[in-house]
Scaffold this active site. Structure first.
Site, PDB file in Angstrom:
ATOM      1  CG  ASP A 164       9.076  -5.530  49.598  1.00  0.00           C
ATOM      2  OD1 ASP A 164       9.257  -6.730  49.922  1.00  0.00           O
ATOM      3  OD2 ASP A 164      10.010  -4.753  49.367  1.00  0.00           O
ATOM      4  CB  ILE A 165       7.665 -10.572  48.033  1.00  0.00           C
ATOM      5  CG1 ILE A 165       7.005 -11.918  47.966  1.00  0.00           C
ATOM      6  CG2 ILE A 165       9.131 -10.660  48.423  1.00  0.00           C
ATOM      7  CD1 ILE A 165       7.487 -12.766  46.783  1.00  0.00           C
TER       8      ILE A 165
ATOM      9  CG  ASN B  71      17.912   0.470  50.286  1.00  0.00           C
ATOM     10  OD1 ASN B  71      18.052   1.343  51.133  1.00  0.00           O
ATOM     11  ND2 ASN B  71      17.124  -0.579  50.462  1.00  0.00           N
TER      12      ASN B  71
ATOM     13  CD  GLN C 199      19.959  -0.868  43.817  1.00  0.00           C
ATOM     14  OE1 GLN C 199      20.912  -0.091  43.893  1.00  0.00           O
ATOM     15  NE2 GLN C 199      19.168  -0.934  42.761  1.00  0.00           N
TER      16      GLN C 199
ATOM     17  CG  HIS D  61      13.214  -0.828  44.105  1.00  0.00           C
ATOM     18  ND1 HIS D  61      14.385  -1.358  43.603  1.00  0.00           N
ATOM     19  CD2 HIS D  61      13.222  -1.091  45.421  1.00  0.00           C
ATOM     20  CE1 HIS D  61      15.062  -1.939  44.577  1.00  0.00           C
ATOM     21  NE2 HIS D  61      14.383  -1.779  45.697  1.00  0.00           N
TER      22      HIS D  61
ATOM     23  CG  HIS E 268      11.720   0.124  49.755  1.00  0.00           C
ATOM     24  ND1 HIS E 268      11.470  -1.197  50.063  1.00  0.00           N
ATOM     25  CD2 HIS E 268      12.923   0.135  49.109  1.00  0.00           C
ATOM     26  CE1 HIS E 268      12.471  -1.952  49.630  1.00  0.00           C
ATOM     27  NE2 HIS E 268      13.373  -1.167  49.048  1.00  0.00           N
TER      28      HIS E 268
END
Ligand code: AMP
Ligand code: ZN
Length: 130
Positions: free
Chosen positions: A28-29, A84, A91, A97, A99
């Site tokens: 995750d960025i 989410n 979301q 996706h 996490h």
């Protein structure tokens, strides 16, 4: 095209940590904690309600693989595995996706649940959802 489809296509760079035929996992960025990873089906589905079972099972297989890898490498104290669904639930990328968030102490991420059970009839809810 959505941002995760662009990443899967290779048009946007990402830090891949796991890949198989059906699933990609990238850092995750925003890195809520060290190693925070997103596990993404290569096929586009908006959310958990839209994704089909075989794809969902492929994603959850990869979630466990990624969690085990982070566990061996960084030895966190725990994990939050989180999805989410829809804007109301936070979301922001409308491509399903999961996490994987390693936890190193109690305060590095804030996930709070407040007990509202007194407001509800649990017998009724259990009956409704059976
Ligand atoms: P969510 O709020 O559950 O939809 O999570 C979307 C996540 O995608 C956020 O935690 C973002 O930091 C992450 N994200 C958005 N764009 C990128 C990107 N280009 N590469 C990696 N992660 C991203
Ligand atoms: Zn997509």
């Amino acid at each position: 095209m959505c941002v995760f489809c662009s990443i899967i296509k290779g048009d946007i760079p990402s830090k891949k940590v796991y890949e198989d035929e059906n699933v990609l996992a990238i850092l995750d960025i925003s890195q809520a904690t060290k190693g925070h990873t997103l596990v993404i089906p290569k096929k586009h589905f908006a959310n958990i309600l839209e994704i089909e079972y075989p794809e969902y099972e492929n994603v959850m297989y990869a979630v466990k693989k990624v969690t085990e890898k982070i566990n061996v490498v960084y030895k966190p104290a725990g994990f939050n595995i989180l999805n989410n669904c829809n804007e109301a639930a936070g979301q922001t990328v409308m491509h399903f996706h999961v996490h994987v968030i390693p936890r190193y102490d109690n305060n590095d991420v804030k996930i709070e649940f407040t007990d509202h059970s007194k407001e509800y009839d649990l017998n009724q809810i259990a009956e409704d959802l059976k």
